[in-house]
Enzyme design. Structure first.
Site, PDB file in Angstrom:
ATOM      1  N   ASP A 245       0.862  -1.193   0.000  1.00 47.78           N
ATOM      2  CA  ASP A 245       0.000   0.000   0.000  1.00 47.78           C
ATOM      3  C   ASP A 245       0.893   1.236   0.000  1.00 47.78           C
ATOM      4  OD1 ASP A 245      -3.213   0.441   0.801  1.00 47.78           O
ATOM      5  OD2 ASP A 245      -1.933   2.170   1.179  1.00 47.78           O
ATOM      6  N   ASP A 295      -7.400  -4.453  -4.821  1.00 48.25           N
ATOM      7  CA  ASP A 295      -8.552  -3.693  -4.296  1.00 48.25           C
ATOM      8  C   ASP A 295      -8.219  -2.205  -4.322  1.00 48.25           C
ATOM      9  OD1 ASP A 295     -10.930  -2.994  -3.059  1.00 48.25           O
ATOM     10  OD2 ASP A 295     -10.242  -3.502  -1.038  1.00 48.25           O
ATOM     11  N   CYS A 335     -14.144  -0.086  -7.266  1.00 46.76           N
ATOM     12  CA  CYS A 335     -15.193   0.643  -6.531  1.00 46.76           C
ATOM     13  C   CYS A 335     -15.500   1.960  -7.232  1.00 46.76           C
ATOM     14  CB  CYS A 335     -14.789   0.850  -5.077  1.00 46.76           C
ATOM     15  SG  CYS A 335     -13.269   1.768  -4.863  1.00 46.76           S
TER      16      CYS A 335
HETATM   17  N1  SAH Z   1      -8.107  -3.769   0.611  1.00 50.46           N
HETATM   18  C1  SAH Z   1      -8.416  -2.837   1.666  1.00 50.46           C
HETATM   19  C2  SAH Z   1      -9.046  -1.550   1.178  1.00 50.46           C
HETATM   20  C3  SAH Z   1      -8.263  -0.824   0.113  1.00 50.46           C
HETATM   21  S1  SAH Z   1      -8.725   0.831  -0.150  1.00 50.46           S
HETATM   22  C4  SAH Z   1      -9.262  -3.542   2.716  1.00 50.46           C
HETATM   23  O1  SAH Z   1      -9.700  -4.665   2.518  1.00 50.46           O
HETATM   24  O2  SAH Z   1      -9.496  -2.946   3.770  1.00 50.46           O
HETATM   25  C5  SAH Z   1      -7.552   1.396  -1.286  1.00 50.46           C
HETATM   26  C6  SAH Z   1      -6.136   1.510  -0.760  1.00 50.46           C
HETATM   27  O3  SAH Z   1      -5.299   1.855  -1.866  1.00 50.46           O
HETATM   28  C7  SAH Z   1      -5.874   2.579   0.279  1.00 50.46           C
HETATM   29  O4  SAH Z   1      -5.323   1.964   1.405  1.00 50.46           O
HETATM   30  C8  SAH Z   1      -4.836   3.519  -0.348  1.00 50.46           C
HETATM   31  O5  SAH Z   1      -3.846   3.945   0.566  1.00 50.46           O
HETATM   32  C9  SAH Z   1      -4.220   2.636  -1.386  1.00 50.46           C
HETATM   33  N2  SAH Z   1      -3.613   3.288  -2.556  1.00 50.46           N
HETATM   34  C10 SAH Z   1      -4.082   4.316  -3.288  1.00 50.46           C
HETATM   35  N3  SAH Z   1      -3.287   4.565  -4.338  1.00 50.46           N
HETATM   36  C11 SAH Z   1      -2.283   3.659  -4.287  1.00 50.46           C
HETATM   37  C12 SAH Z   1      -1.149   3.379  -5.105  1.00 50.46           C
HETATM   38  N4  SAH Z   1      -0.904   4.085  -6.192  1.00 50.46           N
HETATM   39  N5  SAH Z   1      -0.343   2.376  -4.759  1.00 50.46           N
HETATM   40  C13 SAH Z   1      -0.596   1.630  -3.651  1.00 50.46           C
HETATM   41  N6  SAH Z   1      -1.652   1.850  -2.831  1.00 50.46           N
HETATM   42  C14 SAH Z   1      -2.483   2.851  -3.150  1.00 50.46           C
END
Ligand code: SAH
Length: 400
Positions: A245, A295, A335
């Site tokens: 992340d 996700d 989403c």
């Molecule tokens: N899978 C998680 C929810 C993910 S929400 C669960 O089950 O709870 C989306 C996530 O993507 C966030 O934590 C955000 O910090 C991350 N994110 C956004 N852009 C990103 C990128 N370019 N690379 C890695 N992570 C990213």
């Protein structure tokens, strides 16, 4: 006070769509102020019901009730809240964390209330509802006796209704994260500092689907946030889980959640990086995993961003498929409300051709029952989730 639509402009309302757009209005009778309750009428005088009026928003009226005689008071909102609560209790039994109110789908326009046991969050995108906030908070205290109600209005959509962005404690005392348990796995939820309202409640039915398949597998949880998918997979016996992340605080919370569950840290990798780059690097290194979760955040915030979003979804899905051996599993979600399910499936299809593999669908999911989809309102449907298996030689080869 009454809003009268142009001739023929009540088509959406007739289909059950709960918004009236400013350009559908023919005339306004009386002098409603933003936030007032108005009657909604078709050009021929047919009355559709009552809604909240906004003078400057594109969404000029948000529907409340078909009863033009209804009083929009505490008793009205109490009924709506009780109904919302009854659905969550029926759907989740003893579990007390869920989205208690999902805006239009629960008849409370633009209003999102999440419950994490004794702590509630308040997010509101509708001026008329925000004006009645204290009334609703009083009702929530009466119904649920929360320890704290925290405002998560750090949402740019608020500006469309002329509402400021803010967050903080509205009621009671909030002194740090609340613990929730999902399928036996504990998570600490920071409703004030966490992403969104602290936890991604909408994936709750999908995490166990993935986790059940994780035993002895090498798992890559991309966009892991606080570890929702990855830690549940680890708890179910994954050989190794690589959490990825971009958010350092989220990764920190994932680490704390791992400790909270006494997970073997030697079988976990906490990787703070931009997934779009890291996935490419992993492919270049020849890394492989048996199960990958994608996700991502909503890449398409609106229709205008669809092209860029499509490319981003393609990029991560192609890379993920290249990291899987035949037989490997890909759980892939979107989403983005602006990208519908068919479009998303086309992206996956294209990604599979580019990665040179066939796929078979093992499971498809959408929002859980605490995020109900209003059948007549596509805006309430946003989550797409698919579990695919990469195929070996059971399908025609890809010729490029
Ligand atoms: N899978 C998680 C929810 C993910 S929400 C669960 O089950 O709870 C989306 C996530 O993507 C966030 O934590 C955000 O910090 C991350 N994110 C956004 N852009 C990103 C990128 N370019 N690379 C890695 N992570 C990213």
């Amino acid at each position: 006070m009454r809003v009268v639509l142009k001739p023929g402009k009540d088509k959406l309302l007739r289909r059950g769509y709960p918004w009236v757009f400013a350009n559908q209005i023919h005339r306004i009778e009386g002098r409603p102020q933003t936030g007032d309750v108005v009657e909604i009428a078709a050009a021929d005088g047919t009355v559709y019901g009552l809604g909240f009026y906004h003078e400057r928003s594109q969404i000029a009226v948000r529907f409340l009730t078909p009863d033009p005689e209804a009083t929009i008071d505490a008793a009205f909102f109490r009924r709506r809240l009780e109904r919302a609560l009854a659905l969550r209790k029926a759907a989740f039994g003893d579990s007390t964390h869920y989205r208690l109110v999902f805006s239009e789908s629960d008849g409370l326009p633009g209003t999102i209330i999440d419950r994490y046991g004794e702590v509630l969050t308040w997010t509101c995108l509708c001026y008329g509802m925000e004006q009645r906030r204290d009334l609703i908070l009083d009702l929530l205290e009466e119904l649920l006796h929360p320890r704290a109600i925290v405002e998560r209005n750090d949402n740019s959509l608020r500006e469309k209704d002329g509402l400021p962005q803010q967050r903080g404690i509205l009621r009671g005392r909030y002194d740090g994260p609340v613990e929730i348990v999902e399928d036996g796995v504990r998570f600490r939820v920071d409703v004030l500092e966490g992403l969104k309202t602290g936890f991604f409640l909408d994936q709750r039915l999908h995490r166990p689907v993935v986790a059940r398949l994780a035993r002895d597998r090498r798992v890559l949880d991309v966009f892991s946030a606080d570890g929702g998918f990855g830690l549940m997979a680890a708890a179910r016996g994954a050989a190794h889980v690589h959490l990825l992340d971009i958010s350092e605080p989220a990764m920190q919370r994932a680490r704390e959640n791992a400790r909270l569950n006494d997970l073997d840290l030697s079988r976990l990798t906490f990787d703070v990086a931009n997934a779009l780059d890291r996935l490419g690097e992993l492919v270049a290194q020849g890394a492989t995993y048996d199960l990958i979760v994608l996700d991502p955040p909503a890449f398409a915030k609106s229709k205008r961003h669809l092209d860029d979003a499509r490319r981003a979804y393609q990029r991560i899905n192609i890379s993920a498929l290249r990291l899987l051996p035949p037989g490997g599993l890909l759980a892939t979600a979107s989403c983005s409300q602006a990208l519908d399910e068919d479009e998303f499936l086309k992206i996956i299809h294209y990604s599979a051709r580019r990665a040179g593999c066939g796929l078979r669908l093992l499971y498809r999911g959408t929002q859980p029952p605490d995020h109900p989809v209003l059948e007549a309102m596509p805006e309430t449907h946003y989550l797409k989730f698919f579990l695919f298996q990469k195929m070996a030689d059971e399908v025609p080869p890809v010729r490029q």
